[in-house]
Every structure is written in C-alpha cells, then in structure tokens.
Design an enzyme around this catalytic site. Structure first.
Site, PDB file in Angstrom:
ATOM      1  N   GLY B  55       0.812  -1.206   0.000  1.00 22.68           N
ATOM      2  CA  GLY B  55       0.000   0.000   0.000  1.00 22.68           C
ATOM      3  C   GLY B  55       0.845   1.255   0.000  1.00 22.68           C
ATOM      4  O   GLY B  55       2.024   1.239   0.339  1.00 22.68           O
ATOM      5  N   SER B  56       0.234   2.368  -0.393  1.00 21.79           N
ATOM      6  CA  SER B  56       0.879   3.676  -0.294  1.00 21.79           C
ATOM      7  C   SER B  56       0.774   4.202   1.129  1.00 21.79           C
ATOM      8  O   SER B  56       0.063   3.660   1.963  1.00 21.79           O
ATOM      9  CB  SER B  56       0.204   4.667  -1.239  1.00 21.79           C
ATOM     10  OG  SER B  56       0.484   4.340  -2.565  1.00 21.79           O
ATOM     11  N   GLY B  57       1.518   5.271   1.382  1.00 18.48           N
ATOM     12  CA  GLY B  57       1.456   5.914   2.687  1.00 18.48           C
ATOM     13  C   GLY B  57       2.644   5.568   3.560  1.00 18.48           C
ATOM     14  O   GLY B  57       2.695   5.965   4.722  1.00 18.48           O
ATOM     15  N   HIS B  58       3.603   4.834   2.998  1.00 17.77           N
ATOM     16  CA  HIS B  58       4.745   4.376   3.783  1.00 17.77           C
ATOM     17  C   HIS B  58       6.087   4.855   3.233  1.00 17.77           C
ATOM     18  O   HIS B  58       7.126   4.285   3.568  1.00 17.77           O
ATOM     19  CB  HIS B  58       4.768   2.848   3.833  1.00 17.77           C
ATOM     20  CG  HIS B  58       3.531   2.217   4.359  1.00 17.77           C
ATOM     21  ND1 HIS B  58       3.073   2.454   5.621  1.00 17.77           N
ATOM     22  CD2 HIS B  58       2.649   1.344   3.791  1.00 17.77           C
ATOM     23  CE1 HIS B  58       1.945   1.741   5.814  1.00 17.77           C
ATOM     24  NE2 HIS B  58       1.677   1.075   4.719  1.00 17.77           N
ATOM     25  N   ASP B 111      -1.854  -8.512   0.608  1.00 18.98           N
ATOM     26  CA  ASP B 111      -0.655  -8.656  -0.215  1.00 18.98           C
ATOM     27  C   ASP B 111      -0.363 -10.123  -0.507  1.00 18.98           C
ATOM     28  O   ASP B 111      -0.031 -10.489  -1.635  1.00 18.98           O
ATOM     29  CB  ASP B 111       0.555  -8.011   0.485  1.00 18.98           C
ATOM     30  CG  ASP B 111       0.408  -6.502   0.635  1.00 18.98           C
ATOM     31  OD1 ASP B 111      -0.157  -5.863  -0.278  1.00 18.98           O
ATOM     32  OD2 ASP B 111       0.857  -5.958   1.660  1.00 18.98           O
ATOM     33  N   HIS B 224      -0.096   0.616  10.222  1.00 22.54           N
ATOM     34  CA  HIS B 224      -1.418   1.065   9.801  1.00 22.54           C
ATOM     35  C   HIS B 224      -2.268   1.382  11.022  1.00 22.54           C
ATOM     36  O   HIS B 224      -3.488   1.457  10.935  1.00 22.54           O
ATOM     37  CB  HIS B 224      -2.117  -0.012   8.962  1.00 22.54           C
ATOM     38  CG  HIS B 224      -1.265  -0.585   7.899  1.00 22.54           C
ATOM     39  ND1 HIS B 224      -0.507  -1.718   8.076  1.00 22.54           N
ATOM     40  CD2 HIS B 224      -1.011  -0.161   6.635  1.00 22.54           C
ATOM     41  CE1 HIS B 224       0.165  -1.975   6.962  1.00 22.54           C
ATOM     42  NE2 HIS B 224      -0.119  -1.044   6.076  1.00 22.54           N
TER      43      HIS B 224
END
Lengths: 339, 339
Positions: B55-58, B111, B224
């Site tokens: 995911g994005s945001g990392h 994932d 998260h």
C-alpha cells in the site's frame, strides 16, 4: 502536552549529538570533546575548508552536510539558537589546512554576530583567512537586494545548494577566491518560498511557538515560525504551488530555455507522498513555462522540528554550475553519486 | 479538519506518483503506462529480478527502494491498500530477465493473496519462476514462529534489511536459489518494535484512524495503526528504549560478541533530532551488553503518513551478510556508497 521522544529538555541537544556521533563515526568527530563542534573525519589535503553553523532543530541542516564533497565542519547551537563565536572558532581551527576557510550560514543576526567574531579571532589568533557567504533566499521575507544593498531575506532550505556548489568547488581543490565566487554565485541564484500548516514546539519551551487555525495555512513562514506573507484558508496543493511558483520564477527572472534545479523540502511532519504530489504541479508549471528541470530533490533538507509544511526552492543553473551540482557527495544525511 | 497538501482525495496516489516519476526519470519508469507499476530504468543483464509491492502511505517504502543494487520493480496500491494481482504480474513480466523473480513483501493478508496469485499467473502465462519471501518481524505483533510454523508477525521497517541483502546478492549475479536463501536468512535475523505518539489520517477517510490521549503513547503499534502491546503514559525516551531494546535482544538471542546493524526509523512526523536521541540510548545499551554495532541507519525508512512515532530494528549479522549490507546501492530514496 508536548509529545516528543526526549528525556530532560536541557539534555535534548547533547543527547541528540551523542546519538549522531554514535551513528556516524566514519564521517564525523567532535572537536576538543565539545559535541557541539563537529568536523569531518575525512580530510582532503590542501583543500579550502568549508564551515557552517546554526541552531538545532533543522536536521539535516546543519551538521548533516558535513562529510565528503560538502562541508568540513559545523558548530551547533541549542534549538533555534546560534552557537558561540568560540565554538565556531574551534571548528575553524580544526578544519583549516592552510588554504583558507569559507563560512556559509543563514542570514540571522545571532549567527552573523558570532561568526563575524569567530572569523576575526581566527585571523588574529591563528592567521587563518576566513571569508563568509551569508545565505538568505526566502522570497517571502523581503525584496531581493539590489547591487550593494544589504540582503534582508531569511536563509531557508536553499542554503543546501550553496553548500553543494561550494563543496564540489573545494573538493576540486579550487582556491579560496574561486570557491567564494562560486558560493556567492549560487546564493544569488536560489529563491525559496514555503507554506506552513502547523507550528512546532521547542523542547525547553514546551508549547507551540505560535498558533494557526485548524483550517488555515501560512504562506512564506520562516523555519523558526517567523511571520510569512499572508495567512488564509488552507488551499489545495495545486493552488498553493500556483501562488508560490510564479513568484520564484519572477524573482530569479527565469525565462523559457533556462535550466533550473528544484528542491521540494519537507519541514518535518509532511509526508514524502505530499511532497511528491507538490512536485507534480511544480514540474508541470515549469515545463509549461519552457523552463527545463535539470534535477529534482525531494525530501527533508531543512526542517523546523515537527512543523507540517513545505518549501519550494528553484536554483537557476548554467554550464559552470551544473557539473558542480552533479558532483559526488557523501555525508551522513546527504548522498549523491556523481554523474 | 485534515491538514494535508493535496487536491482531490481520489487523486492523491496518481498525483503523488506523477510527481515521483517527474523527480526521478533516471531511476524509474511506469510499466505499460500504469503509474502504479514501477520498474527500474537500469537493467543489469541476467540478474535475478526483485519485486515488492504494498500500500501507499509508507514512503520511502515501497517504491523508494527500486533502483540500482536493491529492487527492480514495485506495484503500489492506494493508501494502506494492496495493489492488484494483475499489477504485480505486469511488474513481474517487465523485470524478468530469464533468471527468475523474487518477491519480497510484508506479512499482510491482502498482499499475500494478490502476490500469490500474481506468482501463479507469471508461471502459467509467461513461464517465469517466482519465489516469495514474506517479511514479518514486528516483535510486538506476535511470537517468533518456530520451525515449520506460520509467521504471524506484521512486516514493518525491517524489510529494508531484506531488500538490501537480497538486492546486493542479486547484483552479484547469484542464482535465484541463493538470493532466496540469503533473503530468507536476513528476514529471520531482523526484529523490530516501535512506539507511536499520534495517529495519522488516510486522505480518503479524512479523520484520524484512531485516537490516542494527549499524554499517552502506544508500544508496538503497527504502521497502519494496528493495536500494539500496551498503551500507557508517555515515558521518557530512555525508558522507552529500555523497554523495547531488551525485547529485541532476547528475540534475536543476541549475545556478547555478536554483531548487529541498527535501524532507528521515524514513522513520519518525528524529527531526526529525536531519532538520534533515541539512538544514543540504543547504542549505549548494546555496548553495555557487549553487542557490537556494525552499522547504524537513522531516518525514515518505513512511515505511516504523518504519524509521530519511531521503531527500532536490530539485524543480527554474520560474515556472510556484512559484505552484502555494505554493498553499494543507489535508488531515489536510499543511497549508500560501497565499502
């Protein structure tokens, strides 16, 4: 309540510095056991030595750029406080190799006072020739100085480009006159403006240094929370870029066919995702204006503790500056492979 | 109110990615014009190809590690969302050079589901051999798996070390079996635990994903916002390290004379100053235990948007792993000069 990873507030800087030396023993060591005075472990014989200094709270500024291909030494003060003249003098003595020393620091009164005194003492006590470049390029903080006028602009993230150019010039063993000339040239070709969304908290103060509404932003705020150009409702990222970028293009008199480097700088709490999102619009507007983006830097280069915000810097390039910008550099907080 | 530099929430990822490609054209390009599928511009002929996804945001996780000496490709999902199996398949096809592909990704169900499917499709559709390393090393999220047991631990910042080791092994043109073996070995020798001070806000949700009191912290929170080991009053930095570090030393069965690499990772809004301050105590406790610190990494390696927090990762080294850790790497968001 202040939420920070810290112990006693008065130990914040010495403990941070102890952790820095522990992490990077291959790069830096303290001068005379004073943790606030750093010098590079690696010495390139005969080169002009470069020093900077300033308050803490801006990492990777200032100490993070001491290493190979950039700076040789740095004096560090308390959070947002200038180091002393004696500390800068000790750094100067530790890094001089007989080819002279160039100071590059931000346009703040405390730093100017202390580093001017350090330069005089270095001359008198140790016969070291010191020159100084005072970097100030925040276009929101005042008009560009005309020839012979005093520069009133605050120094912000653009000093990174001055370090990079001067560092590469010194690394090529150019003489002091040339390193100084190139650093000055670089400093006159950078222009920065930012936007802040939240304040930050100095550990020894314990509460935010100013307040800003939940739906507000400030354009042009300084990296110590100095007042900016205007405060207003939080705009979209694109609208912010559309306000800032034309001011920078105008300030540098950039025209179609010109080449520039771009620095999108996070002020502390702004995620890289948002910085890249900003770069999309910056790149689009520069391309539309016919200005060629030579190189782009995105990340934290000059911060204000945990302030949420960002700044955009443009650096107007020419054929003399490009190879210096491209040169290899290897410091704890900035690494670039040479072209 | 959500304070972010963004335009429409649904454009956050495509606009971030557009800004990323604009900044780093020498390093990465999209696969088949899908911005969510990145591959490295530079190809080293014949090497095992390495892919990741998540995911994005990392950032800098995941895409920031695609470049020379680390990963060859990456599929990116929405904020905290897995990319699709088709996207991972397209990356796989773009990077394969006939020597096989190794997936390295975090231990999350979405994932695992998608990348397992991508691996099967790659085999069936394109006759590409894919192996997978599922990295999960958050010691706060469950016990270490015994031999043959399923690993229940969440993947957090320690995946950086798995990328680094596998990337160096592939760069040396080692065969798939060896690259897989070394990546697995690295993944079993990392252990991480963190502490969070504030939540973060996913752009399309618009409010923080959880709340945490003004005077509280959470030990072991996931990237998260997954629940950690315990929530309690905010302790001093030293007390937090004294709680986390012995758990990591115990988890890895580190003894006097052992060598380890250290990663102090910022989760987004935590200043580098605080991360270095934490490193001081980490270094002190390791030294006291007779454990030799081979190398220290400090900075943002795996974030959670603008979450304030940090994690500590230890990586137990041996003579086989050290040269791989030391090897040169050059990606947009990680650079290391080789020894």
């Amino acid at each position: 309540m202040m939420k920070k990873f810290m112990n006693k507030a008065e130990d914040f800087i010495p403990e941070m510095l102890a952790g820095y030396y522990a992490a990077h023993p291959d790069y830096v060591k303290p001068v005379d056991n004073n943790l606030r005075c750093l010098c590079a472990v690696h010495k390139k014989p005969g080169k002009v030595a470069l020093a900077t200094g300033g308050g803490s709270g801006h990492l990777p500024l200032f100490l993070g750029y001491v290493g190979k291909g950039m700076l040789d030494g740095c004096a560090i003060g308390g959070v947002f406080q200038s180091p002393s003249a004696d500390e800068m003098l000790n750094v100067t003595k530790a890094i001089d190799q007989g080819s002279g020393v160039l100071y590059i620091y931000g346009n703040y009164n405390g730093d100017i006072f202390n580093f001017t005194m350090a330069a005089e003492m270095a001359d008198m006590e140790a016969d070291i020739e010191v020159r100084s470049i005072i970097a100030g390029e925040d276009a929101a903080s005042g008009p560009r100085a005309a020839a012979g006028e005093k520069n009133v602009r605050r120094g912000v993230a653009g000093i990174f480009f001055v370090y990079k150019i001067a560092g590469a010039a010194a690394d090529q063993l150019l003489p002091l006159d040339e390193v100084e000339r190139l650093a000055k040239k670089a400093s006159e070709r950078v222009s920065t403006m930012g936007a802040a969304l939240t304040p930050c908290t100095v550990p020894r103060i314990g509460h935010p240094s100013f307040t800003i509404g939940d739906d507000e932003m400030e354009i042009g705020m300084g990296i110590h929370g100095e007042a900016g150009l205007r405060r207003g409702p939080l705009l979209s990222a694109d609208a912010i870029v559309e306000e800032i970028l034309p001011a920078l293009i105008d300030d540098l008199k950039l025209n179609a066919q010109d080449e520039a480097a771009v620095l999108i700088n996070g002020l502390g709490a702004t995620p890289l995702e948002e910085q890249y999102l900003i770069n999309r619009k910056v790149n689009e507007l520069l391309t539309k204006a016919g200005i060629s983006v030579y190189k782009t830097y995105v990340g934290e280069y000059a911060t204000s503790l945990e302030m949420a915000g960002m700044s955009i810097t443009l650096f107007k390039l020419d054929d003399e500056l490009k190879p210096l910008l491209d040169a290899q550099a290897d410091t704890p907080l900035f690494k670039q492979f040479g072209r």
